[in-house]
Design a protein around this motif. Structure first.
Motif, PDB file in Angstrom:
ATOM      1  N   THR A 295       0.857  -1.183   0.000  1.00 40.54           N
ATOM      2  CA  THR A 295       0.000   0.000   0.000  1.00 40.54           C
ATOM      3  C   THR A 295       0.896   1.236   0.000  1.00 40.54           C
ATOM      4  N   ILE A 296       0.347   2.322  -0.535  1.00 38.60           N
ATOM      5  CA  ILE A 296       1.059   3.599  -0.543  1.00 38.60           C
ATOM      6  C   ILE A 296       0.199   4.604   0.232  1.00 38.60           C
ATOM      7  N   THR A 297       0.801   5.232   1.232  1.00 43.73           N
ATOM      8  CA  THR A 297       0.038   6.170   2.063  1.00 43.73           C
ATOM      9  C   THR A 297       0.709   7.538   2.072  1.00 43.73           C
ATOM     10  N   ASN A 298      -0.067   8.541   2.467  1.00 45.10           N
ATOM     11  CA  ASN A 298       0.499   9.882   2.611  1.00 45.10           C
ATOM     12  C   ASN A 298       1.000  10.063   4.046  1.00 45.10           C
ATOM     13  N   PRO A 299       1.610  11.198   4.370  1.00 48.24           N
ATOM     14  CA  PRO A 299       2.198  11.350   5.715  1.00 48.24           C
ATOM     15  C   PRO A 299       1.168  11.268   6.835  1.00 48.24           C
ATOM     16  N   PHE A 300      -0.126  11.513   6.541  1.00 49.92           N
ATOM     17  CA  PHE A 300      -1.154  11.530   7.584  1.00 49.92           C
ATOM     18  C   PHE A 300      -1.856  10.178   7.708  1.00 49.92           C
ATOM     19  N   LYS A 301      -1.427   9.206   6.869  1.00 46.69           N
ATOM     20  CA  LYS A 301      -2.027   7.865   6.871  1.00 46.69           C
ATOM     21  C   LYS A 301      -3.544   7.960   6.705  1.00 46.69           C
ATOM     22  N   GLU A 302      -4.006   8.926   5.927  1.00 43.56           N
ATOM     23  CA  GLU A 302      -5.457   9.090   5.753  1.00 43.56           C
ATOM     24  C   GLU A 302      -6.016   7.901   4.980  1.00 43.56           C
ATOM     25  N   GLU A 303      -7.006   7.254   5.584  1.00 41.54           N
ATOM     26  CA  GLU A 303      -7.458   5.975   5.041  1.00 41.54           C
ATOM     27  C   GLU A 303      -8.087   6.107   3.669  1.00 41.54           C
ATOM     28  N   ASP A 304      -8.776   7.219   3.420  1.00 43.51           N
ATOM     29  CA  ASP A 304      -9.402   7.338   2.102  1.00 43.51           C
ATOM     30  C   ASP A 304      -8.390   7.710   1.017  1.00 43.51           C
ATOM     31  N   GLU A 305      -7.163   7.929   1.413  1.00 43.85           N
ATOM     32  CA  GLU A 305      -6.112   8.242   0.439  1.00 43.85           C
ATOM     33  C   GLU A 305      -5.176   7.050   0.197  1.00 43.85           C
ATOM     34  N   VAL A 306      -5.411   5.937   0.871  1.00 51.37           N
ATOM     35  CA  VAL A 306      -4.514   4.783   0.724  1.00 51.37           C
ATOM     36  C   VAL A 306      -4.638   4.199  -0.689  1.00 51.37           C
ATOM     37  N   VAL A 307      -3.505   4.011  -1.342  1.00 54.62           N
ATOM     38  CA  VAL A 307      -3.490   3.361  -2.659  1.00 54.62           C
ATOM     39  C   VAL A 307      -3.034   1.918  -2.451  1.00 54.62           C
ATOM     40  N   THR A 308      -3.835   0.986  -2.939  1.00 55.97           N
ATOM     41  CA  THR A 308      -3.527  -0.435  -2.778  1.00 55.97           C
ATOM     42  C   THR A 308      -3.021  -0.982  -4.105  1.00 55.97           C
ATOM     43  N   VAL A 309      -1.901  -1.702  -4.077  1.00 57.24           N
ATOM     44  CA  VAL A 309      -1.320  -2.275  -5.298  1.00 57.24           C
ATOM     45  C   VAL A 309      -1.490  -3.791  -5.241  1.00 57.24           C
ATOM     46  N   GLU A 310      -2.211  -4.334  -6.227  1.00 57.94           N
ATOM     47  CA  GLU A 310      -2.498  -5.769  -6.254  1.00 57.94           C
ATOM     48  C   GLU A 310      -1.714  -6.442  -7.371  1.00 57.94           C
ATOM     49  N   ALA A 311      -1.465  -7.732  -7.190  1.00 58.02           N
ATOM     50  CA  ALA A 311      -0.772  -8.502  -8.233  1.00 58.02           C
ATOM     51  C   ALA A 311      -1.695  -8.645  -9.445  1.00 58.02           C
ATOM     52  N   PRO A 312      -1.249  -8.237 -10.647  1.00 61.80           N
ATOM     53  CA  PRO A 312      -2.094  -8.355 -11.831  1.00 61.80           C
ATOM     54  C   PRO A 312      -2.199  -9.794 -12.329  1.00 61.80           C
ATOM     55  N   PHE A 313      -1.270 -10.640 -11.908  1.00 59.02           N
ATOM     56  CA  PHE A 313      -1.340 -12.067 -12.246  1.00 59.02           C
ATOM     57  C   PHE A 313      -0.582 -12.836 -11.159  1.00 59.02           C
ATOM     58  N   THR A 314      -0.787 -14.117 -11.101  1.00 63.15           N
ATOM     59  CA  THR A 314      -0.072 -14.937 -10.113  1.00 63.15           C
ATOM     60  C   THR A 314       1.378 -15.076 -10.535  1.00 63.15           C
ATOM     61  N   GLY A 315       2.281 -14.825  -9.613  1.00 59.01           N
ATOM     62  CA  GLY A 315       3.680 -14.887 -10.017  1.00 59.01           C
ATOM     63  C   GLY A 315       4.637 -14.773  -8.848  1.00 59.01           C
ATOM     64  N   LEU A 316       5.893 -14.646  -9.215  1.00 62.17           N
ATOM     65  CA  LEU A 316       7.003 -14.633  -8.268  1.00 62.17           C
ATOM     66  C   LEU A 316       7.584 -13.220  -8.217  1.00 62.17           C
ATOM     67  N   ILE A 317       7.818 -12.711  -7.004  1.00 56.94           N
ATOM     68  CA  ILE A 317       8.445 -11.394  -6.864  1.00 56.94           C
ATOM     69  C   ILE A 317       9.961 -11.584  -6.959  1.00 56.94           C
ATOM     70  N   VAL A 318      10.527 -11.210  -8.112  1.00 55.73           N
ATOM     71  CA  VAL A 318      11.968 -11.381  -8.334  1.00 55.73           C
ATOM     72  C   VAL A 318      12.734 -10.194  -7.759  1.00 55.73           C
ATOM     73  N   GLY A 319      12.190  -9.009  -7.926  1.00 44.26           N
ATOM     74  CA  GLY A 319      12.863  -7.809  -7.424  1.00 44.26           C
ATOM     75  C   GLY A 319      11.859  -6.930  -6.702  1.00 44.26           C
ATOM     76  N   VAL A 320      12.332  -6.189  -5.717  1.00 46.54           N
ATOM     77  CA  VAL A 320      11.398  -5.383  -4.929  1.00 46.54           C
ATOM     78  C   VAL A 320      12.128  -4.168  -4.358  1.00 46.54           C
ATOM     79  N   LEU A 321      11.367  -3.073  -4.162  1.00 43.85           N
ATOM     80  CA  LEU A 321      12.032  -1.890  -3.602  1.00 43.85           C
ATOM     81  C   LEU A 321      12.278  -2.074  -2.112  1.00 43.85           C
ATOM     82  N   GLU A 322      13.328  -1.444  -1.625  1.00 44.20           N
ATOM     83  CA  GLU A 322      13.670  -1.515  -0.206  1.00 44.20           C
ATOM     84  C   GLU A 322      13.528  -0.153   0.446  1.00 44.20           C
TER      85      GLU A 322
END
Ligand SMILES: [Zn+2]
Length: 359
Positions: A295-322
């Motif tokens: 999920t991506i949130t703003n500094p106030f963690k406002e719930e109606d502003e939360v952006v949710t990122v879902e997997a578009p297909f079933t798969g393996l996470i090879v690389g990810v941000l840290e």
């Protein structure tokens, strides 16, 4: 000719073929000998030499010449330790062939702990095969390429993810070249991403010049990650066994393998909002279609502003941000699709104990 100390007689009784001598501009390493070389590839503003460390291990027995290289990007450290341990900790008394070990190619970047050559931020790994009389980066690439890459029969170039991201250990290889295909499969990696690679990369230019080469990606920059280093060492031993360099060793099967082709499902998921990322799944995780990856949130963690990122297909996470902050458009994770058979094999392997964070 060469000296064979400790009674290490080669199979032909001592008359080594000229082919078995490793030569570079300025020196030679005879069969049964090793050399630590500091080889000048440029000069600093002070006129001092910029020298790369090179270890050539020429086995007492004939076989292929294999280069192992790291830190073309100066802050990608895992491969440095892989190459150093192969060069200096392994027993090569039975080595068939020659190892050309280049633990730090981008010395100016390494000294600054930066990815690129500090001079104008040039990318050494887009500068191969290099050219005399060209830019500083291409001149350095040329010295490395002509002396230590072109004389080889095979090569493995070690990288990590770019700073702020991490990835599973995986191989990148041009699988349309039969020897590259063989090398990639022998490295004992679960994931192989097929493709030629961008122009100027060491693996593409070396392969095009007749030195079949793969890239190994592993982990993150600025770290030694012991589990990944050990897995890579297993891969090197397996590849050297496949090509007869260590005839008493055997090729290691990774348990399951997927080869991702151009037309397979794969994507870098990118942020559509700026903010702070809460990553729910890590490197090496298997995610189902529709599952929340982060999920991506703003500094106030406002719930109606939360952006949710879902997997578009079933798969393996090879690389990810840290580094958990993004602008819109920044990459979040590299997701690759898996065939049903591969998923089953992966799930079977992981059932006993989960070690996903170590892939
Ligand atoms: Zn790199």
């Amino acid at each position: 000719m060469s000296d064979y100390d400790s009674g290490d007689e080669p199979p032909d009784g001592g008359s080594s073929e000229p082919d078995d001598v490793f030569t570079y501009n300025g020196g030679r390493v005879d069969p049964g000998e090793s050399a630590n070389i500091r080889y000048g590839i440029s000069e600093t503003y002070l006129g001092d030499p910029v020298r790369i460390p090179v270890t050539v291990v020429n086995g007492a027995y004939p076989g292929p010449t294999v280069f192992l290289s790291a830190a073309a990007h100066g802050d990608e450290l895992n491969g440095i330790e892989v190459v150093r341990e192969v060069a200096h900790d392994w027993d090569h008394s039975q080595l068939h062939g020659t190892l050309v070990c280049l633990p730090v190619m981008n010395v100016p970047g390494f000294l600054a702990q930066e990815r690129y050559l500090p001079i104008y931020d040039r990318d050494l790994n887009r500068s191969f095969p290099g050219r005399e009389g060209s830019t500083s980066a291409r001149r350095m690439a040329h010295r490395i390429f002509t002396n230590f890459i072109e004389p080889c029969d095979l090569g493995i170039d070690f990288h990590t993810s770019t700073r702020g991201r991490t990835n599973m250990l995986h191989v990148r290889a041009n699988m349309s070249d039969p020897t590259v295909d063989r090398l990639a499969k022998s490295f004992s990696s679960n994931v192989v991403i097929a493709g030629r690679g961008p122009a100027g990369t060491l693996r593409r230019e070396a392969t095009d010049a007749g030195v079949p080469t793969i890239t190994v990606e592993m982990g993150e920059a600025h770290r030694f990650q012991r589990t990944l280093i050990d897995r890579a060492l297993t891969g090197v031993a397996s590849a050297l066994a496949e090509f007869g360099c260590h005839p008493d060793s055997s090729v290691h099967w990774p348990g399951w393998r997927t080869i991702i082709d151009d037309d397979d499902e794969k994507t870098w998921l990118r942020a559509d909002a700026g903010g702070i990322v809460d990553m729910k799944r890590g490197r090496g995780a298997l995610v189902e279609e529709g599952e929340v990856i982060c999920t991506i949130t703003n500094p106030f963690k406002e719930e109606d502003e939360v952006v949710t990122v879902e997997a578009p297909f079933t798969g393996l996470i090879v690389g990810v941000l840290e580094n958990p902050v993004v602008y819109p458009g920044n990459p979040l994770c590299h997701l690759v699709g898996l065939s049903p058979d591969t998923r089953t094999a992966l799930q079977r392997e992981r059932r006993p104990e989960s070690s996903q964070s170590e892939l």
